[in-house]
Write an enzyme that holds these catalytic residues in place. Structure first.
Site, mmCIF file in Angstrom:
data_model
loop_
_atom_site.group_PDB
_atom_site.id
_atom_site.type_symbol
_atom_site.label_atom_id
_atom_site.label_comp_id
_atom_site.label_asym_id
_atom_site.label_seq_id
_atom_site.Cartn_x
_atom_site.Cartn_y
_atom_site.Cartn_z
ATOM 1 N N SER A 12 0.868 -1.158 0.006
ATOM 2 C CA SER A 12 -0.072 0.013 0.020
ATOM 3 C C SER A 12 0.963 1.283 0.091
ATOM 4 O O SER A 12 0.535 2.080 0.544
ATOM 5 C CB SER A 12 -0.867 0.200 1.246
ATOM 6 N N GLY A 13 1.821 1.240 -0.724
ATOM 7 C CA GLY A 13 2.724 2.593 -0.917
ATOM 8 C C GLY A 13 2.271 3.171 -2.100
ATOM 9 O O GLY A 13 1.142 2.938 -2.654
ATOM 10 N N ALA A 15 2.944 2.971 -5.083
ATOM 11 C CA ALA A 15 2.842 2.219 -6.381
ATOM 12 C C ALA A 15 1.404 1.601 -6.327
ATOM 13 O O ALA A 15 0.651 1.582 -7.140
ATOM 14 C CB ALA A 15 4.036 1.051 -6.663
ATOM 15 N N LYS A 34 1.401 -5.474 4.623
ATOM 16 C CA LYS A 34 1.755 -6.481 5.850
ATOM 17 C C LYS A 34 1.930 -5.688 7.158
ATOM 18 O O LYS A 34 1.929 -6.573 8.257
ATOM 19 C CB LYS A 34 3.145 -7.147 5.741
ATOM 20 N N GLY A 47 12.731 14.312 -0.140
ATOM 21 C CA GLY A 47 13.393 15.036 -1.257
ATOM 22 C C GLY A 47 11.990 15.493 -2.050
ATOM 23 O O GLY A 47 11.640 16.826 -2.225
ATOM 24 N N GLY A 48 11.349 14.607 -2.821
ATOM 25 C CA GLY A 48 10.263 14.888 -3.614
ATOM 26 C C GLY A 48 10.155 14.048 -4.621
ATOM 27 O O GLY A 48 10.736 12.963 -4.986
ATOM 28 N N GLU A 115 18.721 18.256 -6.474
ATOM 29 C CA GLU A 115 19.217 17.248 -5.695
ATOM 30 C C GLU A 115 20.365 17.050 -6.695
ATOM 31 O O GLU A 115 20.535 17.401 -7.847
ATOM 32 C CB GLU A 115 18.479 16.050 -5.588
ATOM 33 N N ASP A 223 10.614 -8.614 -0.137
ATOM 34 C CA ASP A 223 9.392 -9.748 -0.199
ATOM 35 C C ASP A 223 8.955 -10.100 -1.714
ATOM 36 O O ASP A 223 8.588 -11.413 -2.281
ATOM 37 C CB ASP A 223 8.151 -9.554 0.606
ATOM 38 N N HIS A 244 22.569 5.725 0.376
ATOM 39 C CA HIS A 244 22.320 6.953 0.231
ATOM 40 C C HIS A 244 23.477 7.961 1.084
ATOM 41 O O HIS A 244 23.867 7.222 2.130
ATOM 42 C CB HIS A 244 21.070 7.469 1.078
ATOM 43 N N ARG A 290 24.841 10.300 -6.792
ATOM 44 C CA ARG A 290 24.780 9.696 -5.349
ATOM 45 C C ARG A 290 25.788 8.668 -5.233
ATOM 46 O O ARG A 290 26.286 8.547 -3.983
ATOM 47 C CB ARG A 290 23.314 8.902 -5.230
ATOM 48 N N HIS A 351 19.972 2.276 0.673
ATOM 49 C CA HIS A 351 18.837 3.152 0.564
ATOM 50 C C HIS A 351 17.790 2.567 -0.633
ATOM 51 O O HIS A 351 16.601 2.756 -0.209
ATOM 52 C CB HIS A 351 19.131 4.629 -0.056
ATOM 53 N N ARG A 386 20.177 5.197 -9.569
ATOM 54 C CA ARG A 386 18.929 5.970 -9.932
ATOM 55 C C ARG A 386 19.332 7.334 -9.528
ATOM 56 O O ARG A 386 20.115 7.761 -8.694
ATOM 57 C CB ARG A 386 17.922 5.458 -8.912
HETATM 58 P P1 FAD Z 1 6.704 1.400 -0.485
HETATM 59 O O1 FAD Z 1 6.170 2.616 -0.355
HETATM 60 O O2 FAD Z 1 7.948 1.063 0.346
HETATM 61 O O3 FAD Z 1 5.376 0.154 -0.019
HETATM 62 C C1 FAD Z 1 5.737 -1.082 0.300
HETATM 63 C C2 FAD Z 1 4.424 -1.773 0.685
HETATM 64 O O4 FAD Z 1 4.327 -3.102 0.450
HETATM 65 C C3 FAD Z 1 4.171 -1.520 1.984
HETATM 66 O O5 FAD Z 1 2.572 -1.058 2.426
HETATM 67 C C4 FAD Z 1 4.365 -2.764 2.647
HETATM 68 O O6 FAD Z 1 3.822 -2.847 3.896
HETATM 69 C C5 FAD Z 1 3.972 -3.756 1.851
HETATM 70 N N1 FAD Z 1 4.525 -4.939 1.676
HETATM 71 C C6 FAD Z 1 5.866 -5.352 1.741
HETATM 72 N N2 FAD Z 1 6.191 -6.646 1.595
HETATM 73 C C7 FAD Z 1 4.683 -7.281 1.675
HETATM 74 C C8 FAD Z 1 4.161 -8.555 1.676
HETATM 75 N N3 FAD Z 1 4.874 -9.575 1.799
HETATM 76 N N4 FAD Z 1 2.878 -8.676 1.897
HETATM 77 C C9 FAD Z 1 1.932 -7.430 1.890
HETATM 78 N N5 FAD Z 1 2.553 -6.369 2.001
HETATM 79 C C10 FAD Z 1 3.855 -6.178 1.765
HETATM 80 N N6 FAD Z 1 12.123 8.399 -3.954
HETATM 81 C C11 FAD Z 1 12.059 9.528 -4.439
HETATM 82 O O7 FAD Z 1 11.432 9.528 -5.721
HETATM 83 N N7 FAD Z 1 11.915 10.631 -3.754
HETATM 84 C C12 FAD Z 1 12.343 10.939 -2.598
HETATM 85 O O8 FAD Z 1 12.368 11.931 -1.907
HETATM 86 C C13 FAD Z 1 12.560 9.907 -1.690
HETATM 87 N N8 FAD Z 1 12.883 9.800 -0.474
HETATM 88 C C14 FAD Z 1 12.993 8.545 0.249
HETATM 89 C C15 FAD Z 1 13.336 8.668 1.634
HETATM 90 C C16 FAD Z 1 13.645 7.556 2.387
HETATM 91 C C17 FAD Z 1 13.772 7.717 3.929
HETATM 92 C C18 FAD Z 1 13.379 6.255 1.688
HETATM 93 C C19 FAD Z 1 13.464 5.212 2.676
HETATM 94 C C20 FAD Z 1 13.052 6.323 0.231
HETATM 95 C C21 FAD Z 1 13.025 7.310 -0.250
HETATM 96 N N9 FAD Z 1 12.678 7.734 -1.870
HETATM 97 C C22 FAD Z 1 12.612 8.520 -2.354
HETATM 98 C C23 FAD Z 1 12.644 6.165 -2.320
HETATM 99 C C24 FAD Z 1 11.030 5.837 -2.632
HETATM 100 O O9 FAD Z 1 10.309 6.437 -1.316
HETATM 101 C C25 FAD Z 1 10.589 4.547 -2.512
HETATM 102 O O10 FAD Z 1 11.361 3.913 -3.727
HETATM 103 C C26 FAD Z 1 9.044 4.213 -3.027
HETATM 104 O O11 FAD Z 1 8.241 5.188 -2.076
HETATM 105 C C27 FAD Z 1 8.519 2.930 -3.113
HETATM 106 O O12 FAD Z 1 7.435 2.982 -3.278
HETATM 107 P P2 FAD Z 1 6.654 1.452 -3.530
HETATM 108 O O13 FAD Z 1 5.279 1.800 -3.574
HETATM 109 O O14 FAD Z 1 7.287 0.675 -4.291
HETATM 110 O O15 FAD Z 1 6.885 0.944 -2.038
HETATM 111 C C1 SIN Z 2 16.390 12.345 -0.354
HETATM 112 O O1 SIN Z 2 15.450 13.333 -0.156
HETATM 113 O O2 SIN Z 2 17.286 12.620 -0.594
HETATM 114 C C2 SIN Z 2 15.984 11.240 -1.105
HETATM 115 C C3 SIN Z 2 15.776 11.374 -2.407
HETATM 116 C C4 SIN Z 2 15.429 10.117 -3.210
HETATM 117 O O3 SIN Z 2 15.892 9.114 -2.474
HETATM 118 O O4 SIN Z 2 15.214 10.164 -4.426
#
Ligand code: FAD
Ligand code: SIN
Length: 539
Positions: A12-13, A15, A34, A47-48, A115, A223, A244, A290, A351, A386
């Site tokens: 539920s991120g 994506a 999960k 960052g954004g 950035e 996972d 990072h 980076r 990261h 990236r």
């Molecule tokens: P996530 O947002 O990580 O969501 C994953 C989901 O899957 C969660 O809900 C989790 O509980 C669920 N899940 C995992 N395994 C299971 C399972 N087995 N069963 C059920 N559910 C499961 N990127 C940028 O572009 N800009 C930024 O500024 C930036 N800043 C960042 C700062 C930090 C601190 C971090 C950690 C990352 C940052 N990134 C940034 C990277 C970016 O945030 C992530 O790559 C992006 O949010 C991933 O989105 P997602 O939906 O793929 O996964």
């Molecule tokens: C950050 O804010 O430095 C993270 C940005 C990113 O991971 O893309």
């Protein structure tokens, strides 16, 4: 228990939720997640989102910066598609209710951050809490949609695939390998539910927890990559783990990132004696790509024997710092660090996973009906490294593309009945009494991955890591089949699998490129290695 749905979205991120909102227009969506539904990397993104809004910027420049960061491995067609679609996806977020920061000049002018590796200001942000704002609004919109159900504390265990059903004599069809849903553990009561779905989406995020030090939240145990790979999905470029450069170094701070945007607003890296050092490593200095900055810090620390370097923004006006970086300011203050007055102690940490499950330009994997989007996927955008803030952008673009494509597939297949899948078989399992074995193996994997498969690698270190992971994998296989599944055990099995894939890909690539730096092959070798590292269970 069995649940049937049109779309099963795992995660539920940004994506998973973006996909769900689009897919809900054509069918019933169940999102399993999960932990708490807010919990994921998205919620912590600071960052954004990178996109072209500045009149002095252009799509060509964003494409150029992304390709340069990817160090020869980004797929140019995908880069162009994603960059060109960016402004539309961001406008969509705004129309859903996301509040991005604006300049003082006008309410319509987005405040664009800068950035590392970006030649122009193009980071759309909500101060330093961008991910939280986006996640909050996506959850609110999903909560209002009658076709979307979100189940918290539900963890996907494995996919239900054609081969598994053939092995159990349930079907005999010879059509291509297909996914029909997943087995999902209800973490609260320990039961495993059979989810049957026409379309399944892995959107499980990254795998930072494979390493001892990481910016990622606890859910990031890789996972989706492990689940997909076990079912025959191809994985690619797993050697490209992004570190990072600047995570807070403090004994009580767990996983706290200091955004690259701080360097974008003038923050400079200093050694313990207060000397700048990035000018010795790259002409872009503190705003170099980076991989370069993380490696430079690693070299400085190895040379000096110090435990951390420092990031100093204190020369900027205190009011500006507090307004632009309220979250970083408040969090550091809790650790008695006033960033308006003193430099911040920082170290690199794992990261982002640039590799992942290999997908096409619509997020489809090589398993029919199975999509992978967000950090779990390898779409060709990031290549060997990236570009900052391209990840949230990629997730938005691919979530929409996948949802549109899968709606077509849903329509085409709607008259075919779903197969009957067997219930989860717990075998001869009994409650695990030796959880200490799980935590011991977790700790060991994370430590040797940090030491042997980190920012700088060698053949010898990779060989050591390979030997260690093989032993642990044997132990886990024995343990997994002998005991009831628990969240801890499933996560251990997954991080071990992801560690194995990273080690395998890193050992295959006999050059240094982007985030993969091997002292035994310090140069980039375009003649032999300008290609993705693709691996699968089938060999
Ligand atoms: P996530 O947002 O990580 O969501 C994953 C989901 O899957 C969660 O809900 C989790 O509980 C669920 N899940 C995992 N395994 C299971 C399972 N087995 N069963 C059920 N559910 C499961 N990127 C940028 O572009 N800009 C930024 O500024 C930036 N800043 C960042 C700062 C930090 C601190 C971090 C950690 C990352 C940052 N990134 C940034 C990277 C970016 O945030 C992530 O790559 C992006 O949010 C991933 O989105 P997602 O939906 O793929 O996964
Ligand atoms: C950050 O804010 O430095 C993270 C940005 C990113 O991971 O893309």
């Amino acid at each position: 228990m069995e649940i049937t749905t049109d779309y099963l979205v795992i995660g539920s991120g940004i994506a998973g939720l973006s996909f769900a909102l689009q897919a809900a227009e054509s069918g019933k969506v169940v999102v399993v997640t999960k932990k708490d539904k807010m919990e994921g990397s998205t919620n912590y993104a600071q960052g954004g989102i990178a996109s072209v809004f500045d009149p002095e910027d252009s799509f060509d420049l964003h494409v150029k910066d992304t390709l340069q960061s990817g160090d020869g491995l980004s797929h140019e067609d995908i880069v162009k598609d994603v960059v060109h679609e960016g402004p539309r996806r961001i406008q969509e977020l705004i129309s859903m209710g996301v509040h991005f920061s604006h300049t003082r000049k006008g309410r319509d002018e987005l405040d664009l951050g800068r950035e590392g590796g970006h030649s122009k200001r193009r980071i759309v942000h909500t101060k330093d809490l961008t991910g939280h704002e986006v996640e909050r609004i996506l959850l609110a919109r999903a909560g209002e949609h009658q076709n979307i159900e979100i189940l918290e504390n539900h963890m996907a265990v494995d996919l239900i695939t054609k081969s598994k059903l053939i092995r159990r004599g349930i079907i005999t069809s010879e059509t291509s390998e297909t996914c029909w849903g997943a087995y999902v553990l209800n973490v609260d009561d320990g039961n495993v539910i059979t989810f049957l779905s026409r379309i399944t989406v892995l959107s499980t995020g990254g795998a930072g927890k494979v390493y001892l030090y990481t910016s990622n939240p606890d859910i990031a145990t890789g996972d989706g990559v492990a689940i997909g790979y076990r079912s025959g999905v191809k994985a690619a470029n797993m050697e490209f783990v992004q570190f990072h450069p600047t995570c807070l170094y403090h004994p009580l701070a767990k996983n706290f990132l200091i955004s690259e945007a701080v360097r974008g607003e003038g923050g400079i890296l200093l050694d313990k004696k207060g000397n700048r050092f990035m000018e010795h490593y790259h002409p872009l200095k503190d705003l170099a790509f980076r991989d370069v900055v993380a490696r430079s810090i690693d070299m400085e620390l190895k040379k000096s024997g110090d435990e951390c370097v420092y990031l100093d923004i204190s020369h900027r006006d205190a009011g500006f710092i507090k307004d632009r970086f309220p979250h970083i300011y408040e969090t550091c203050l809790k650790f008695q660090i006033d960033i308006t007055r003193t430099p911040i102690p920082v170290v690199p940490a794992a990261h982002y996973m640039c590799g992942g499950l290999l997908t096409d330009d619509h997020g489809r994997t090589n398993l029919a009906n199975l999509y992978a989007i967000g950090e779990v996927a390898c779409t060709g955008l990031h290549g060997a490294n990236r570009l900052a803030s391209n990840s949230l952008l990629e997730a938005l673009v691919f979530a929409r593309r996948s949802a549109l494509k899968s709606a077509e597939e849903l329509e085409e297949g709607k008259d075919k009945p779903l197969p009957k899948a067997p219930r989860w078989d717990p075998g001869t399992a009994t409650d695990s009494e030796e959880l200490v074995v799980v935590s011991h193996n977790w700790e060991e994997i994370r430590r040797f991955m940090w030491n042997y498969v980190g920012i700088v690698r060698t053949n010898k270190r990779l060989a050591r890591a390979k030997a260690r992971i093989e032993t642990i994998q044997d132990e886990i296989r024995e343990y997994y089949w002998n005991f009831l599944v628990t969240q801890d055990l499933l996560e251990l099995r997954n991080i071990a699998m992801v560690a194995e894939l990273i080690i395998r890909c890193a050992s295959l690539r006999k050059e240094s490129r982007g985030l993969h730096y091997n002292l035994d092959y310090p140069a980039r070798d375009d003649e032999h290695w300008k290609q993705d590292t693709v691996i699968s269970l089938q060999g």
